[in-house]
Design a protein around this motif. Sequence first.
Motif, mmCIF file in Angstrom:
data_model
loop_
_atom_site.group_PDB
_atom_site.id
_atom_site.type_symbol
_atom_site.label_atom_id
_atom_site.label_comp_id
_atom_site.label_asym_id
_atom_site.label_seq_id
_atom_site.Cartn_x
_atom_site.Cartn_y
_atom_site.Cartn_z
ATOM 1 N N ALA A 213 8.153 -14.363 -4.342
ATOM 2 C CA ALA A 213 6.742 -14.066 -4.624
ATOM 3 C C ALA A 213 6.491 -12.570 -4.587
ATOM 4 N N ALA A 214 7.088 -11.876 -3.589
ATOM 5 C CA ALA A 214 6.924 -10.425 -3.494
ATOM 6 C C ALA A 214 7.508 -9.745 -4.723
ATOM 7 N N ALA A 215 8.657 -10.240 -5.176
ATOM 8 C CA ALA A 215 9.294 -9.648 -6.351
ATOM 9 C C ALA A 215 8.403 -9.776 -7.574
ATOM 10 N N ILE A 216 7.757 -10.938 -7.695
ATOM 11 C CA ILE A 216 6.859 -11.122 -8.837
ATOM 12 C C ILE A 216 5.651 -10.189 -8.722
ATOM 13 N N VAL A 217 5.097 -10.090 -7.502
ATOM 14 C CA VAL A 217 3.906 -9.251 -7.326
ATOM 15 C C VAL A 217 4.210 -7.786 -7.654
ATOM 16 N N VAL A 218 5.379 -7.290 -7.221
ATOM 17 C CA VAL A 218 5.654 -5.869 -7.491
ATOM 18 C C VAL A 218 5.982 -5.616 -8.960
ATOM 19 N N THR A 219 6.291 -6.649 -9.707
ATOM 20 C CA THR A 219 6.559 -6.462 -11.132
ATOM 21 C C THR A 219 5.258 -6.239 -11.902
ATOM 22 N N VAL A 220 4.176 -6.841 -11.362
ATOM 23 C CA VAL A 220 2.912 -6.810 -12.096
ATOM 24 C C VAL A 220 2.415 -5.377 -12.393
ATOM 25 N N PRO A 221 2.405 -4.466 -11.383
ATOM 26 C CA PRO A 221 1.909 -3.109 -11.697
ATOM 27 C C PRO A 221 2.699 -2.427 -12.807
ATOM 28 N N ILE B 286 0.847 -1.208 0.000
ATOM 29 C CA ILE B 286 0.000 0.000 0.000
ATOM 30 C C ILE B 286 0.877 1.250 0.000
ATOM 31 N N ASN B 287 1.934 1.226 0.835
ATOM 32 C CA ASN B 287 2.862 2.363 0.853
ATOM 33 C C ASN B 287 3.439 2.613 -0.527
ATOM 34 N N SER B 288 3.895 1.546 -1.171
ATOM 35 C CA SER B 288 4.522 1.667 -2.492
ATOM 36 C C SER B 288 3.562 2.298 -3.484
ATOM 37 N N ILE B 289 2.344 1.742 -3.526
ATOM 38 C CA ILE B 289 1.365 2.253 -4.494
ATOM 39 C C ILE B 289 1.037 3.710 -4.194
ATOM 40 N N GLY B 290 0.760 4.002 -2.935
ATOM 41 C CA GLY B 290 0.371 5.364 -2.558
ATOM 42 C C GLY B 290 1.466 6.367 -2.838
ATOM 43 N N ILE B 291 2.660 6.065 -2.341
ATOM 44 C CA ILE B 291 3.765 7.025 -2.491
ATOM 45 C C ILE B 291 4.108 7.233 -3.960
ATOM 46 N N SER B 292 4.145 6.145 -4.713
ATOM 47 C CA SER B 292 4.510 6.271 -6.131
ATOM 48 C C SER B 292 3.454 7.052 -6.904
ATOM 49 N N LEU B 293 2.178 6.756 -6.636
ATOM 50 C CA LEU B 293 1.124 7.464 -7.369
ATOM 51 C C LEU B 293 1.099 8.946 -7.041
ATOM 52 N N PHE C 179 2.283 10.875 -20.492
ATOM 53 C CA PHE C 179 2.298 9.471 -20.086
ATOM 54 C C PHE C 179 3.723 8.932 -19.990
ATOM 55 N N THR C 180 4.562 9.333 -20.937
ATOM 56 C CA THR C 180 5.945 8.874 -20.887
ATOM 57 C C THR C 180 6.600 9.299 -19.584
ATOM 58 N N SER C 181 6.439 10.591 -19.250
ATOM 59 C CA SER C 181 7.117 11.036 -18.034
ATOM 60 C C SER C 181 6.457 10.434 -16.800
ATOM 61 N N ALA C 182 5.138 10.198 -16.860
ATOM 62 C CA ALA C 182 4.475 9.551 -15.727
ATOM 63 C C ALA C 182 5.067 8.162 -15.493
ATOM 64 N N ILE C 183 5.278 7.429 -16.553
ATOM 65 C CA ILE C 183 5.844 6.084 -16.406
ATOM 66 C C ILE C 183 7.258 6.142 -15.833
ATOM 67 N N ILE C 184 8.043 7.079 -16.365
ATOM 68 C CA ILE C 184 9.417 7.198 -15.876
ATOM 69 C C ILE C 184 9.426 7.493 -14.383
ATOM 70 N N VAL C 185 8.599 8.452 -13.976
ATOM 71 C CA VAL C 185 8.561 8.843 -12.567
ATOM 72 C C VAL C 185 8.057 7.686 -11.707
ATOM 73 N N PHE C 186 6.991 7.047 -12.166
ATOM 74 C CA PHE C 186 6.411 5.960 -11.380
ATOM 75 C C PHE C 186 7.429 4.840 -11.172
ATOM 76 N N ILE C 187 8.098 4.448 -12.239
ATOM 77 C CA ILE C 187 9.065 3.350 -12.137
ATOM 78 C C ILE C 187 10.216 3.739 -11.219
ATOM 79 N N PHE C 188 10.636 5.008 -11.322
ATOM 80 C CA PHE C 188 11.720 5.461 -10.450
ATOM 81 C C PHE C 188 11.319 5.307 -8.976
ATOM 82 N N CYS C 189 10.123 5.761 -8.624
ATOM 83 C CA CYS C 189 9.678 5.679 -7.227
ATOM 84 C C CYS C 189 9.468 4.219 -6.820
#
Lengths: 306, 398
Positions: free
Chosen positions: A275-283, A99-106, A224-234
């Motif tokens: 398993a956690a590594a796989i789950v975080v790759t999905v988003p 939840i932290n990851s999703i919230g902070i990154s978004l 969208f390009t910059s959104a993806i870059i920023v999101f992946i960075f976070c």
Amino acid sequence: MTATTLGAEQVGAGGGRNLEAGGPRKPRGNRATEPGRSLGWKLGVVAIVAYAMFPVLWILSLSLKSDATIADGKLIPREITGQNYRDIFTSGEFVRPLINSIGISLITTLIAVVIAAFAAYAIARLDFPGKGLLLSGALAIAMFPPVSIIGPLFDMWRVTGLYDTWPGLILPYLTFALPLAIWTLAAFFREIPFDLEQAAQVDGATPYQAFRKVILPLALPGVFTSAIIVFIFCWNDFLFSISLTSTQNARTVPAATAFFTASSNFVNPTGQIAAAAIVVTVPIIIMVLVFQRRIVAGLTAGAVKG
Amino acid sequence: MSSITMRGITKRYADGTEAVSNVDMDIADGEFVILVGPSGCGKSTLLRMIVGLEDISEGEMKIGDEVVNDRAPKDRDLAMVFQNYALYPHLSVRENMAFPLRLAKVPDAEVTSRVEEAAKVLELTENLDRKPANLSGGQRQRVAMGRAIVRDPKAFLFDEPLSNLDANLRVQMRTEIARIQKKYGTTTVYVTHDQTEAMTLADRVAVLRKGVVQQVDSPRNLYNSPANLFVAGFIGSPSMNLVPGRLSGSRLELPFGTMDLPDEVAQRLAGGSGGAQAGERQVIVGIRPEHFEDASLVGDTSHGMTFTNRVDSIEWLGSELYAYLPYTGAEAIAQQLGQLAGDLDMEQSSGDESQLVTRLDAASRVEEGKQAELWLDARRIHLFDPETGEALARPPVV
């Protein structure tokens, strides 16, 4: 073994077809239709894909193995189990960091893209004193090694109370993500003909309306390009998360996996980490798949005679 | 609809160069005025000052009775068609045309009816739901015009609207623009470097050179009675022959002959700006190609000069014939002509020999490489002061 080889050939054939399909658009593409070169291309594609995908496959394999077989060194699990996934979602060590990851990154992505859109628009359109300085300053910040500011940041965050909070991570993420987003977006804005904005102004638009109704829709691929870059960075950051958090209050997934505990103290939680590594790759995969359709070149085609 | 009034309009850049200098112009309500001149003469800058995309350094710009110097483009209620059309690529043709109405918060029903009416006028009805990328050049041009006419603005402004179209389409759209302007009767200011567009479309044409208005007049007056050398050289195709002349009393000496000025010309000269000067003086004589004729085809040669010259080459076009005649002596005005050629983006003839371009009756039997007897209509010659370039005796408008 046979199965693996067959799979590889299929990948190769697919790659070759893609190249040929791309042929007419690229003048040089027809080279790939020569038999020798075509085979070389296929082999090259297979090699690169295998090299890039193997660690991912290995992690996927690990995540599906039971604790007993986790160290057997086989790529194909003897029996497939979902136990590791059940464990991480029930133990409480993973859900909160997710939840932290999703919230902070978004939140970071949203703020960065909005601020960067305005900043990049100004940079692309206006001549103001210090523009060059601003751009090179932004670039310098983006290139700054984060590890060198971690120490001071740790002390400052302890004093200001930002330590182990969401804003405590969002702020440094913004610092590094904004320059990237500004540079990307400024490049997109520069591509949009100035006449369109002037036409909008003559048509009765305020500068803000011209920006929102004409320029921004045209710059969407860039947004969208910059959104993806920023999101992946976070999403991928480990350094800030491990250094500026101490509890699950703000710790994100990459840092949290390092604190995983297994069911017993004598076993490594390898399966859960995988398993956690796989789950975080999905988003990330979903995000790229969703947005790649929006990142289409030639959106401005037909605006002006070129 | 509105008149546009300019008083002392000047555009000065930070480095002191003036793109537009001290322009005074009155454009009447419903009038079609064309700004014409070679590239870099300031015509587009002037247009952009009217619409508000360029600041006005000095002077007063009025639309109707209101001074608009400090108004943003959106508050001037003008519609502009850009050279590259500037259509919004993410919007359909319908939404492109509706864009100004939506900004003005016009009710949906009215937007629809106005867009559809404009689409009918411009023959765009079938393309309303397409994106600009899927339209041809001519159709994009129509959409750009549609966006202008749906608003019923105070004036239309066109910035070289036809220069991106191929030749056929250009002629077609030219007629279209004329038709639409007539239909709506909206004040129109139109910028072009193409004198054919200027001559065919405009009620009045303003010729600009280096930011200075040279002459504002009807196409007919510009052609028949240019105010100075620049206008004389710019308007007309092929352009006016400019030859050196020596004037003593009413006798005019040309490189290829001498003639007595007809009384009417002499009188105009006496009454004109160069009037009282007695004695000999150098002039530049302007003669349009069509004011030459094959002497054998002219009945009454009294009010002109007959002369014999070698014919270099001829072009027979069926309805008319162009004969090119070499002559020497143009060095006397080489400097002025060189400067003029530079201003007009033209090449200056090199060498000692210059060429007269004459347009003769197609029945003429002049032959290449042979001597021919030609006649020149002395009533229609133009005389210019070599120093100032001003016209000395402007012929009456025919």
